[in-house]
Design an enzyme around this catalytic site. Structure first.
Site, short mmCIF file in Angstrom:
data_model
loop_
_atom_site.label_atom_id
_atom_site.label_comp_id
_atom_site.label_asym_id
_atom_site.label_seq_id
_atom_site.Cartn_x
_atom_site.Cartn_y
_atom_site.Cartn_z
N GLU A 1 52.28 19.85 -20.56
CA GLU A 1 51.90 21.23 -20.91
C GLU A 1 51.42 21.95 -19.66
O GLU A 1 50.71 21.37 -18.83
CB GLU A 1 50.80 21.16 -21.97
N ALA B 1 52.23 30.33 -33.57
CA ALA B 1 51.80 28.96 -33.83
C ALA B 1 52.04 28.05 -32.64
O ALA B 1 51.81 26.85 -32.70
CB ALA B 1 52.51 28.42 -35.07
N GLY B 2 52.55 28.61 -31.55
CA GLY B 2 52.85 27.79 -30.38
C GLY B 2 54.20 27.09 -30.50
O GLY B 2 54.46 26.12 -29.80
N SER C 1 58.48 31.16 -31.18
CA SER C 1 59.36 32.05 -31.94
C SER C 1 60.01 33.06 -31.01
O SER C 1 61.16 33.44 -31.21
CB SER C 1 58.56 32.77 -33.03
N ASP D 1 60.29 26.84 -22.82
CA ASP D 1 60.61 27.25 -24.19
C ASP D 1 62.07 27.68 -24.32
O ASP D 1 62.77 27.29 -25.25
CB ASP D 1 59.70 28.40 -24.63
C1 GLA Z 1 54.10 28.63 -23.22
C2 GLA Z 1 55.05 29.07 -22.11
C3 GLA Z 1 55.75 27.86 -21.49
C4 GLA Z 1 54.76 26.79 -21.08
C5 GLA Z 1 53.79 26.49 -22.22
C6 GLA Z 1 52.69 25.55 -21.81
O1 GLA Z 1 54.80 28.10 -24.30
O2 GLA Z 1 56.01 29.97 -22.61
O3 GLA Z 1 56.53 28.27 -20.39
O4 GLA Z 1 54.09 27.14 -19.91
O5 GLA Z 1 53.19 27.67 -22.72
O6 GLA Z 1 53.20 24.29 -21.51
#
Ligand code: GLA
Length: 378
Positions: free
Chosen positions: A31, A119-120, A123, A169
């Site tokens: 992360e 929600a991480g 989306s 992402d």
């Molecule tokens: C978000 C960002 C990613 C990454 C994560 C953390 O999702 O869009 O590029 O940095 O946080 O790992």
């Protein structure tokens, strides 16, 4: 979802559009390493944004969002940016494609999704990748390569949405493959598919429903800290920094920057250790490293929140193998690696105790690793 999208398409524009979809993502470990040139270990999930799209022989884009129940119309020049934030994602994809000499003409579109917002689970990357993939298919004969599609999404975040994100992402959303996680080296952009089917364990997300908003958020500040430390250590990114070099420079950097960099340096090693452990089928080690990541994200990188720390504690108490906050942070989900025989008890406890403390239950999503961006044919 397909029927609903096509029926709204018919209401707004008549006839049918061609269907495209792209997925949200999970990340097993790694992360805040992507924008530091480190490793990430994501996979696409079975939650998608889907769009019906059809060229309209004009220079205008007309698009309806079913979930937001809002309509936007815009041209394809820089000064035509729409006001609505959600439409800026699509506008950004058009603009970034054009900037790379890709062809974009006017089109009509209707879209909807089941990737939970904030929600991480990315989306926004799902939305970007869906449209980037579609424009490549509709107007460019699929000549834009997949990495460039991911970069088009990332640049959209940077230039039109105010989030200085890494590539993880959009990469996961474009390259996702059913049943596989992907280890990506964000410096060389080399990646490997890792079949992921842990026998006797499940991956489950527990969503605190604390809204996470990366726009204008401390996310960009975290990135600035990392860049400052890299500069001080005279390396391009923290990927090339060592703990020893960081410690030697400790007196020259702020305590805050020190702890941010320390987390990143430790986290890049953890991704490799998790891959080794997976190759040995050693899920206990995978889990232990997930807890370490949580600890680092909470205490050193400071992107957790009370609710997520609470969920992490419950996981530990229930004997969950691994648990950690997932994604950018500041809310959203924990990702949990749970032995099958502990699953029911953990979910029941998490729901009960979270509700007692915060007045509502967390949402539970079982992780199904699925395909990324695609044309929806059947
Ligand atoms: C978000 C960002 C990613 C990454 C994560 C953390 O999702 O869009 O590029 O940095 O946080 O790992």
């Amino acid at each position: 979802m397909k029927e609903k999208i096509q029926s709204e398409f018919k209401n707004h524009f008549g006839g049918e559009g061609i269907l495209y979809a792209s997925a949200g993502r999970i990340n097993l470990i790694g992360e805040h390493t992507d924008y530091n040139g480190g490793y990430v270990f994501p996979g696409a999930i079975d939650k998608v944004i889907m769009a019906a799209i059809r060229p309209n022989d004009t220079e205008k884009v007309r698009v309806f969002s079913i979930d937001i129940n809002d309509y936007a119309e815009f041209g394809l020049n820089e000064e035509d940016a729409p006001k609505q934030q959600w439409a800026r994602y699509i506008f950004g994809i058009c603009r970034e494609t054009i900037k790379r000499s890709g062809i974009v003409k006017g089109f009509d579109a209707v879209f909807a999704g089941n990737v939970p917002l904030g929600a991480g689970l990315s989306s926004s990357a799902a939305l970007e990748s869906c449209f980037a993939f579609a424009l490549n298919d509709l107007f460019n004969g699929n000549t834009i390569d997949k990495f460039e599609l991911a970069r088009i999404g990332q640049s959209t975040e940077h230039n039109y949405c105010g989030v200085n994100c890494g590539i993880m992402d959009q990469f996961a959303s474009v390259f996702g493959k059913k049943g596989n996680l992907m280890r990506l080296d964000c410096r060389s952009m080399e990646f490997e598919y890792f079949p992921f089917n842990p026998q006797g364990y499940k991956l489950v997300l527990v969503d605190s429903v604390v809204k996470h908003e990366l726009v204008d958020s401390p996310y960009n500040k975290r990135r600035q800290s990392c860049e400052r430390v890299a500069k001080r250590l005279d390396v391009e990114t923290l990927r090339d920094a060592t703990k020893e070099a960081l410690d030697a420079a400790k007196s020259d950097i702020s305590a805050e920057d020190y702890f941010r960099a320390k987390f990143v340096i430790e986290e890049k090693e953890r991704v490799l250790d998790v891959c080794d452990a997976l190759n040995r089928g050693d899920y206990e080690t995978v889990g232990r490293l997930m807890y370490e990541t949580h600890q680092g994200l909470s205490k050193d990188y400071e992107v957790s929140c009370e609710e997520l720390d609470f969920l992490n504690d419950i996981a530990k108490e229930c004997g969950v193998t691994g648990s950690r906050i997932m994604g950018g942070g500041f809310g959203g989900c924990t990702i949990n690696l749970v032995a099958d025989d502990k699953y029911d008890h953990f979910i029941a406890e998490a729901k009960k105790r979270f509700k007692e403390k915060y007045g509502h239950e967390p949402k539970i999503y079982d992780v199904v690793i699925s395909d990324g961006a695609r044309k929806v044919t059947e």
